[in-house]
Design a protein around this motif. Sequence first.
Motif, PDB file in Angstrom:
ATOM      1  N   ARG A  36       0.836  -1.206   0.000  1.00  0.00           N
ATOM      2  CA  ARG A  36       0.000   0.000   0.000  1.00  0.00           C
ATOM      3  C   ARG A  36       0.871   1.257   0.000  1.00  0.00           C
ATOM      4  NH1 ARG A  36      -3.266  -1.524   3.862  1.00  0.00           N
ATOM      5  NH2 ARG A  36      -2.132  -0.511   5.530  1.00  0.00           N
ATOM      6  N   ALA A  37       1.925   1.258   0.792  1.00  0.00           N
ATOM      7  CA  ALA A  37       2.814   2.416   0.859  1.00  0.00           C
ATOM      8  C   ALA A  37       3.500   2.660  -0.483  1.00  0.00           C
ATOM      9  CB  ALA A  37       3.857   2.217   1.953  1.00  0.00           C
ATOM     10  N   THR A  38       3.880   1.589  -1.169  1.00  0.00           N
ATOM     11  CA  THR A  38       4.535   1.721  -2.475  1.00  0.00           C
ATOM     12  C   THR A  38       3.564   2.219  -3.534  1.00  0.00           C
ATOM     13  OG1 THR A  38       6.070  -0.062  -1.935  1.00  0.00           O
ATOM     14  CG2 THR A  38       5.798   0.461  -4.264  1.00  0.00           C
ATOM     15  N   TYR A  39       2.351   1.709  -3.522  1.00  0.00           N
ATOM     16  CA  TYR A  39       1.391   2.008  -4.579  1.00  0.00           C
ATOM     17  C   TYR A  39       0.538   3.245  -4.322  1.00  0.00           C
ATOM     18  CZ  TYR A  39       2.282  -2.729  -6.387  1.00  0.00           C
ATOM     19  OH  TYR A  39       2.840  -3.865  -6.902  1.00  0.00           O
ATOM     20  N   ALA A  40       0.485   3.718  -3.100  1.00  0.00           N
ATOM     21  CA  ALA A  40      -0.421   4.818  -2.738  1.00  0.00           C
ATOM     22  C   ALA A  40      -0.214   6.067  -3.600  1.00  0.00           C
ATOM     23  CB  ALA A  40      -0.270   5.166  -1.259  1.00  0.00           C
ATOM     24  N   THR A  41       1.021   6.411  -3.882  1.00  0.00           N
ATOM     25  CA  THR A  41       1.304   7.586  -4.712  1.00  0.00           C
ATOM     26  C   THR A  41       0.642   7.454  -6.081  1.00  0.00           C
ATOM     27  OG1 THR A  41       3.412   7.933  -3.624  1.00  0.00           O
ATOM     28  CG2 THR A  41       3.166   8.910  -5.800  1.00  0.00           C
ATOM     29  N   HIS A  42       0.704   6.275  -6.638  1.00  0.00           N
ATOM     30  CA  HIS A  42       0.155   6.052  -7.977  1.00  0.00           C
ATOM     31  C   HIS A  42      -1.370   5.989  -7.949  1.00  0.00           C
ATOM     32  CE1 HIS A  42       4.274   5.686  -8.991  1.00  0.00           C
ATOM     33  NE2 HIS A  42       4.410   4.680  -8.154  1.00  0.00           N
ATOM     34  N   TRP A  43      -1.923   5.425  -6.880  1.00  0.00           N
ATOM     35  CA  TRP A  43      -3.376   5.424  -6.746  1.00  0.00           C
ATOM     36  C   TRP A  43      -3.894   6.839  -6.547  1.00  0.00           C
ATOM     37  CZ3 TRP A  43      -3.251   0.849  -2.821  1.00  0.00           C
ATOM     38  CH2 TRP A  43      -3.039  -0.352  -3.521  1.00  0.00           C
ATOM     39  N   ARG A  44      -3.147   7.675  -5.795  1.00  0.00           N
ATOM     40  CA  ARG A  44      -3.556   9.083  -5.636  1.00  0.00           C
ATOM     41  C   ARG A  44      -3.559   9.790  -6.989  1.00  0.00           C
ATOM     42  NH1 ARG A  44      -0.537   8.791  -0.770  1.00  0.00           N
ATOM     43  NH2 ARG A  44       1.291   9.653  -1.817  1.00  0.00           N
ATOM     44  N   LEU A  45      -2.556   9.526  -7.808  1.00  0.00           N
ATOM     45  CA  LEU A  45      -2.506  10.111  -9.150  1.00  0.00           C
ATOM     46  C   LEU A  45      -3.710   9.657  -9.963  1.00  0.00           C
ATOM     47  CD1 LEU A  45      -1.068  11.674 -11.432  1.00  0.00           C
ATOM     48  CD2 LEU A  45       0.280   9.591 -11.862  1.00  0.00           C
ATOM     49  N   LEU A  46      -4.038   8.381  -9.882  1.00  0.00           N
ATOM     50  CA  LEU A  46      -5.195   7.844 -10.583  1.00  0.00           C
ATOM     51  C   LEU A  46      -6.471   8.555 -10.141  1.00  0.00           C
ATOM     52  CD1 LEU A  46      -6.402   5.607 -12.439  1.00  0.00           C
ATOM     53  CD2 LEU A  46      -6.465   4.136 -10.414  1.00  0.00           C
ATOM     54  N   VAL A  47      -6.629   8.725  -8.836  1.00  0.00           N
ATOM     55  CA  VAL A  47      -7.820   9.394  -8.300  1.00  0.00           C
ATOM     56  C   VAL A  47      -7.817  10.877  -8.683  1.00  0.00           C
ATOM     57  CG1 VAL A  47      -8.994  10.096  -6.166  1.00  0.00           C
ATOM     58  CG2 VAL A  47      -8.179   7.744  -6.430  1.00  0.00           C
ATOM     59  N   GLU A  48      -6.659  11.507  -8.614  1.00  0.00           N
ATOM     60  CA  GLU A  48      -6.539  12.926  -8.976  1.00  0.00           C
ATOM     61  C   GLU A  48      -6.990  13.168 -10.417  1.00  0.00           C
ATOM     62  OE1 GLU A  48      -2.658  15.418 -10.195  1.00  0.00           O
ATOM     63  OE2 GLU A  48      -2.621  14.669  -8.135  1.00  0.00           O
ATOM     64  N   ARG A  49      -6.574  12.306 -11.316  1.00  0.00           N
ATOM     65  CA  ARG A  49      -6.880  12.488 -12.737  1.00  0.00           C
ATOM     66  C   ARG A  49      -8.219  11.911 -13.169  1.00  0.00           C
ATOM     67  NH1 ARG A  49      -2.259  13.867 -15.887  1.00  0.00           N
ATOM     68  NH2 ARG A  49      -1.107  15.259 -14.509  1.00  0.00           N
ATOM     69  N   HIS A  50      -8.617  10.797 -12.566  1.00  0.00           N
ATOM     70  CA  HIS A  50      -9.804  10.078 -13.060  1.00  0.00           C
ATOM     71  C   HIS A  50     -10.757   9.652 -11.950  1.00  0.00           C
ATOM     72  CE1 HIS A  50      -8.044   9.934 -17.036  1.00  0.00           C
ATOM     73  NE2 HIS A  50      -6.924   9.437 -16.529  1.00  0.00           N
ATOM     74  N   GLY A  51     -10.678  10.256 -10.785  1.00  0.00           N
ATOM     75  CA  GLY A  51     -11.479   9.828  -9.636  1.00  0.00           C
ATOM     76  C   GLY A  51     -12.967   9.791  -9.870  1.00  0.00           C
ATOM     77  N   GLY A  52     -13.498  10.689 -10.672  1.00  0.00           N
ATOM     78  CA  GLY A  52     -14.929  10.746 -10.930  1.00  0.00           C
ATOM     79  C   GLY A  52     -15.412   9.801 -12.015  1.00  0.00           C
ATOM     80  N   ARG A  53     -14.486   9.204 -12.735  1.00  0.00           N
ATOM     81  CA  ARG A  53     -14.861   8.265 -13.804  1.00  0.00           C
ATOM     82  C   ARG A  53     -15.101   6.886 -13.220  1.00  0.00           C
ATOM     83  NH1 ARG A  53     -10.575   8.542 -18.531  1.00  0.00           N
ATOM     84  NH2 ARG A  53     -12.027   7.024 -19.414  1.00  0.00           N
ATOM     85  N   GLN A  54     -15.885   6.113 -13.909  1.00  0.00           N
ATOM     86  CA  GLN A  54     -16.124   4.751 -13.461  1.00  0.00           C
ATOM     87  C   GLN A  54     -14.918   3.893 -13.803  1.00  0.00           C
ATOM     88  OE1 GLN A  54     -20.053   4.473 -15.240  1.00  0.00           O
ATOM     89  NE2 GLN A  54     -20.852   4.206 -13.162  1.00  0.00           N
ATOM     90  N   LEU A  55     -14.605   2.980 -12.916  1.00  0.00           N
ATOM     91  CA  LEU A  55     -13.414   2.149 -13.032  1.00  0.00           C
ATOM     92  C   LEU A  55     -13.338   1.458 -14.388  1.00  0.00           C
ATOM     93  CD1 LEU A  55     -10.988   1.261 -11.282  1.00  0.00           C
ATOM     94  CD2 LEU A  55     -12.338  -0.733 -10.644  1.00  0.00           C
ATOM     95  N   GLY A  56     -14.457   0.997 -14.880  1.00  0.00           N
ATOM     96  CA  GLY A  56     -14.494   0.291 -16.155  1.00  0.00           C
ATOM     97  C   GLY A  56     -14.326   1.167 -17.370  1.00  0.00           C
ATOM     98  N   ASP A  57     -14.328   2.477 -17.192  1.00  0.00           N
ATOM     99  CA  ASP A  57     -14.159   3.396 -18.327  1.00  0.00           C
ATOM    100  C   ASP A  57     -12.707   3.586 -18.743  1.00  0.00           C
ATOM    101  OD1 ASP A  57     -16.816   3.914 -18.714  1.00  0.00           O
ATOM    102  OD2 ASP A  57     -16.808   5.829 -17.649  1.00  0.00           O
ATOM    103  N   LEU A  58     -11.781   3.285 -17.869  1.00  0.00           N
ATOM    104  CA  LEU A  58     -10.379   3.537 -18.174  1.00  0.00           C
ATOM    105  C   LEU A  58      -9.839   2.499 -19.150  1.00  0.00           C
ATOM    106  CD1 LEU A  58      -9.015   4.509 -14.657  1.00  0.00           C
ATOM    107  CD2 LEU A  58      -9.904   5.990 -16.449  1.00  0.00           C
ATOM    108  N   ASP A  59      -8.927   2.943 -19.997  1.00  0.00           N
ATOM    109  CA  ASP A  59      -8.336   2.038 -20.976  1.00  0.00           C
ATOM    110  C   ASP A  59      -6.814   2.171 -20.965  1.00  0.00           C
ATOM    111  OD1 ASP A  59      -7.722   4.376 -22.425  1.00  0.00           O
ATOM    112  OD2 ASP A  59      -9.428   4.153 -23.759  1.00  0.00           O
ATOM    113  N   ALA A  60      -6.142   1.471 -21.855  1.00  0.00           N
ATOM    114  CA  ALA A  60      -4.679   1.465 -21.902  1.00  0.00           C
ATOM    115  C   ALA A  60      -4.115   2.852 -22.170  1.00  0.00           C
ATOM    116  CB  ALA A  60      -4.185   0.473 -22.952  1.00  0.00           C
ATOM    117  N   ASP A  61      -4.822   3.668 -22.936  1.00  0.00           N
ATOM    118  CA  ASP A  61      -4.353   5.032 -23.195  1.00  0.00           C
ATOM    119  C   ASP A  61      -4.351   5.861 -21.909  1.00  0.00           C
ATOM    120  OD1 ASP A  61      -3.992   4.462 -25.890  1.00  0.00           O
ATOM    121  OD2 ASP A  61      -5.990   5.202 -26.443  1.00  0.00           O
ATOM    122  N   ASP A  62      -5.373   5.700 -21.090  1.00  0.00           N
ATOM    123  CA  ASP A  62      -5.417   6.390 -19.793  1.00  0.00           C
ATOM    124  C   ASP A  62      -4.265   5.928 -18.909  1.00  0.00           C
ATOM    125  OD1 ASP A  62      -7.867   7.832 -20.298  1.00  0.00           O
ATOM    126  OD2 ASP A  62      -8.950   5.954 -19.944  1.00  0.00           O
TER     127      ASP A  62
END
Length: 124
Positions: A36-62
């Motif tokens: 969790r400590a290693t990945y948290a930074t990247h999950w925060r980035l994911l939430v920062e950029r795409h937090g309001g989108r549905q999980l299934g909407d993201l693709d390889a380009d995202d």
Amino acid sequence: MEILAAAGSGPATVAEGPTVAEYVTRIEGRFKETTRATYATHWRLLVERHGGRQLGDLDADDMAELVAEAGRRARTRWPSCTGRSAEENCVAAFRALYIKAVKARVVSFNPAVGRARHGTCQAI
């Protein structure tokens, strides 16, 4: 240097299920503390950029956009760093998150699986 391949860049699933922010909040406690400590930074980035989108909407380009951003941020913070390790950890963080989502049938496809990870970055 391309961490993520362009193959299979379609949406993970139909736009249903939790938002990215909801799912990250729900699932992060299911990882070991060190992971969790290693990945948290990247999950925060994911939430920062795409937090309001549905999980299934993201693709390889995202995913590719976020991995590149993780590398840019690392190079900004540590100018002697290539950002490669940050990019690799970002890919691993997204893989792990989506593996749990697929197993729980929250999404039907993991846009981060099958993406190349380079070898570990050597410290200079």
